[in-house]
Write a protein that holds these residues in place. Structure first.
Motif, PDB file in Angstrom:
ATOM      1  N   THR A 155      32.603   6.571 -29.637  1.00 40.03           N
ATOM      2  CA  THR A 155      32.602   7.262 -28.343  1.00 40.03           C
ATOM      3  C   THR A 155      33.715   8.287 -28.273  1.00 40.03           C
ATOM      4  N   ALA A 156      34.900   7.911 -28.728  1.00 38.69           N
ATOM      5  CA  ALA A 156      36.043   8.830 -28.704  1.00 38.69           C
ATOM      6  C   ALA A 156      35.760  10.074 -29.538  1.00 38.69           C
ATOM      7  N   ARG A 157      35.126   9.901 -30.694  1.00 41.34           N
ATOM      8  CA  ARG A 157      34.791  11.047 -31.547  1.00 41.34           C
ATOM      9  C   ARG A 157      33.788  11.970 -30.857  1.00 41.34           C
ATOM     10  N   VAL A 158      32.763  11.383 -30.269  1.00 33.62           N
ATOM     11  CA  VAL A 158      31.740  12.199 -29.605  1.00 33.62           C
ATOM     12  C   VAL A 158      32.342  12.953 -28.425  1.00 33.62           C
ATOM     13  N   GLU A 159      33.112  12.262 -27.600  1.00 39.57           N
ATOM     14  CA  GLU A 159      33.687  12.903 -26.411  1.00 39.57           C
ATOM     15  C   GLU A 159      34.708  13.982 -26.788  1.00 39.57           C
ATOM     16  N   ARG A 160      35.361  13.811 -27.907  1.00 38.00           N
ATOM     17  CA  ARG A 160      36.350  14.807 -28.337  1.00 38.00           C
ATOM     18  C   ARG A 160      35.695  16.019 -28.998  1.00 38.00           C
ATOM     19  N   GLU A 161      34.707  15.799 -29.831  1.00 35.74           N
ATOM     20  CA  GLU A 161      34.154  16.884 -30.644  1.00 35.74           C
ATOM     21  C   GLU A 161      32.820  17.417 -30.127  1.00 35.74           C
ATOM     22  N   ALA A 162      32.128  16.660 -29.274  1.00 34.37           N
ATOM     23  CA  ALA A 162      30.847  17.115 -28.719  1.00 34.37           C
ATOM     24  C   ALA A 162      30.744  16.655 -27.266  1.00 34.37           C
ATOM     25  N   ASP A 169      25.370  19.356 -28.307  1.00 33.82           N
ATOM     26  CA  ASP A 169      26.316  20.466 -28.191  1.00 33.82           C
ATOM     27  C   ASP A 169      25.937  21.621 -29.112  1.00 33.82           C
ATOM     28  N   SER A 170      26.265  22.827 -28.666  1.00 30.35           N
ATOM     29  CA  SER A 170      26.031  24.024 -29.491  1.00 30.35           C
ATOM     30  C   SER A 170      27.233  24.228 -30.400  1.00 30.35           C
ATOM     31  N   ILE A 171      27.388  23.319 -31.350  1.00 29.13           N
ATOM     32  CA  ILE A 171      28.486  23.401 -32.303  1.00 29.13           C
ATOM     33  C   ILE A 171      27.914  23.778 -33.667  1.00 29.13           C
ATOM     34  N   ARG A 193      28.361  19.564 -36.793  1.00 31.62           N
ATOM     35  CA  ARG A 193      27.442  18.581 -36.224  1.00 31.62           C
ATOM     36  C   ARG A 193      27.105  17.502 -37.255  1.00 31.62           C
ATOM     37  N   GLY A 194      26.832  17.947 -38.494  1.00 28.93           N
ATOM     38  CA  GLY A 194      26.513  16.995 -39.556  1.00 28.93           C
ATOM     39  C   GLY A 194      27.669  16.060 -39.856  1.00 28.93           C
ATOM     40  N   GLU A 195      28.881  16.609 -39.876  1.00 27.16           N
ATOM     41  CA  GLU A 195      30.061  15.783 -40.145  1.00 27.16           C
ATOM     42  C   GLU A 195      30.266  14.750 -39.043  1.00 27.16           C
ATOM     43  N   LEU A 196      30.102  15.188 -37.804  1.00 27.47           N
ATOM     44  CA  LEU A 196      30.271  14.270 -36.677  1.00 27.47           C
ATOM     45  C   LEU A 196      29.204  13.184 -36.701  1.00 27.47           C
ATOM     46  N   VAL A 204      29.901   9.137 -36.912  1.00 33.10           N
ATOM     47  CA  VAL A 204      29.377   8.171 -35.939  1.00 33.10           C
ATOM     48  C   VAL A 204      28.484   7.145 -36.643  1.00 33.10           C
ATOM     49  N   THR A 205      27.646   7.617 -37.565  1.00 26.77           N
ATOM     50  CA  THR A 205      26.767   6.711 -38.309  1.00 26.77           C
ATOM     51  C   THR A 205      27.571   5.698 -39.110  1.00 26.77           C
ATOM     52  N   SER A 206      28.688   6.135 -39.694  1.00 28.12           N
ATOM     53  CA  SER A 206      29.543   5.217 -40.459  1.00 28.12           C
ATOM     54  C   SER A 206      30.076   4.097 -39.572  1.00 28.12           C
ATOM     55  N   GLU A 207      30.449   4.454 -38.339  1.00 28.21           N
ATOM     56  CA  GLU A 207      30.923   3.428 -37.404  1.00 28.21           C
ATOM     57  C   GLU A 207      29.801   2.435 -37.076  1.00 28.21           C
ATOM     58  N   LEU A 208      28.594   2.964 -36.871  1.00 25.21           N
ATOM     59  CA  LEU A 208      27.472   2.100 -36.510  1.00 25.21           C
ATOM     60  C   LEU A 208      27.052   1.208 -37.677  1.00 25.21           C
ATOM     61  N   GLN A 209      27.208   1.700 -38.891  1.00 27.28           N
ATOM     62  CA  GLN A 209      26.837   0.896 -40.056  1.00 27.28           C
ATOM     63  C   GLN A 209      27.713  -0.340 -40.191  1.00 27.28           C
TER      64      GLN A 209
END
Length: 210
Positions: free
Chosen positions: A119-126, A175-177, A182-185, A189-194
Motif C-alpha cells: 500500500t505504501a508503495r502504491v500510494e507513494r508512486e501511483a 496512474d499516467s506514469i 509502472r512495470g517496476e511498481l 507489489v506482486t513480490s509482496e503479494l507472493q
C-alpha cells in the motif's frame, strides 16, 4: 503448491479443503430436494480438525469426572457444536482452526506486513490508483480484525477482502506514469503479494496434512 493456493483463492475452492464453493453448491441442491446427501453429512460434522479437538476436550472432561467419582456421561452431547465451523478457506486461514493455528496466524501476520508495504508503495508512486490501494487496505484491515479477535476468527465476508491479495488479482494501476515505472511498481507489489501467497499455501497444506 503456491500456484494451487493462488488459483484456489480465485475460485474459493482448493483440493483437500472440503467446504469450498463446490461443496456449498451441492449442499444447496440437497437442501432444495430435501435429501440428506454427502454434502449435508459433511456440513453436519464441519471441520474435522475442530471436531477432533472437541472430541479430545470431551474425553479429558469425562476422565476428570470419573476421577471425581462422577460416572455419568449422558451430557457429553452438550460438547457438540450445533453449528460447527465449516472447513472453508476462510476457516483454514483464520487462525482459529485447531488444525493449523500457528501457520494460519503466521499467514495473517505476513498479510498485515506485506499489504502495508505494498500500500505504501502504491500510494507513494501511483497516488491516483486508489482502487489498488483500497483493495490492499481492505485486506490488511481484515487481517488486523482477525488478529485482534478473541477467537482469531475470519468471517466468510472478510475472506472476500483477502482473496484478491492471495490470488494476485488487484485492480490495475491507473496512474499516467511511464510504462517502465509502472512495470517496476507492479513487480514490487506482486513480490509482496507472493510472500502472502506462500504463507497461505503453507497454512493450507499444514491443515490438509493434519
Amino acid at each position: 503448491v503456491t500456484t494451487k493456493t493462488i488459483l484456489g483463492a480465485r475460485a474459493r475452492q482448493q483440493t483437500g479443503v472440503p467446504h469450498g464453493a463446490h461443496h456449498r453448491r451441492i449442499l444447496e441442491g440437497e437442501r432444495k430436494r430435501g435429501m440428506r446427501g454427502p454434502a449435508t453429512r459433511s456440513a453436519f460434522w464441519g471441520c474435522r480438525a475442530c471436531k477432533a479437538a472437541r472430541d479430545e476436550a470431551t474425553k479429558e472432561a469425562r476422565e476428570a469426572r470419573r476421577r471425581r467419582g462422577e460416572l455419568k456421561d449422558w451430557d457429553d452431547w452438550k460438547q457438540e457444536d450445533s453449528e460447527p465451523p465449516q472447513a472453508s478457506l476462510a476457516h483454514v486461514l483464520s487462525g482459529s482452526c485447531a488444525g493449523n493455528k500457528e501457520e494460519a496466524r503466521h499467514f495473517m501476520r505476513k498479510l498485515d506486513k506485506h499489504t502495508e508495504r505494498a500500500t505504501a508503495r502504491v500510494e507513494r508512486e501511483a497516488p491516483e490508483s486508489k482502487d489498488t490501494a483500497t483493495s490492499l487496505k481492505r485486506a490488511r484491515a481484515a487481517s488486523l480484525k482477525a488478529i485482534g479477535s478473541r477467537f482469531g476468527a475470519l468471517a466468510e465476508e472478510e475472506y472476500d477482502k483477502i482473496a484478491p491479495v492471495i490470488a494476485c488479482t488487484l485492480p490495475a494501476l491507473t496512474d499516467s506514469i511511464p510504462e517502465r515505472k509502472r512495470g517496476e511498481l507492479a513487480g514490487e507489489v506482486t513480490s509482496e503479494l507472493q510472500v502472502v501467497g506462500k504463507a497461505a499455501s503453507i497454512a493450507v497444506q499444514t491443515w490438509v496434512r493434519n
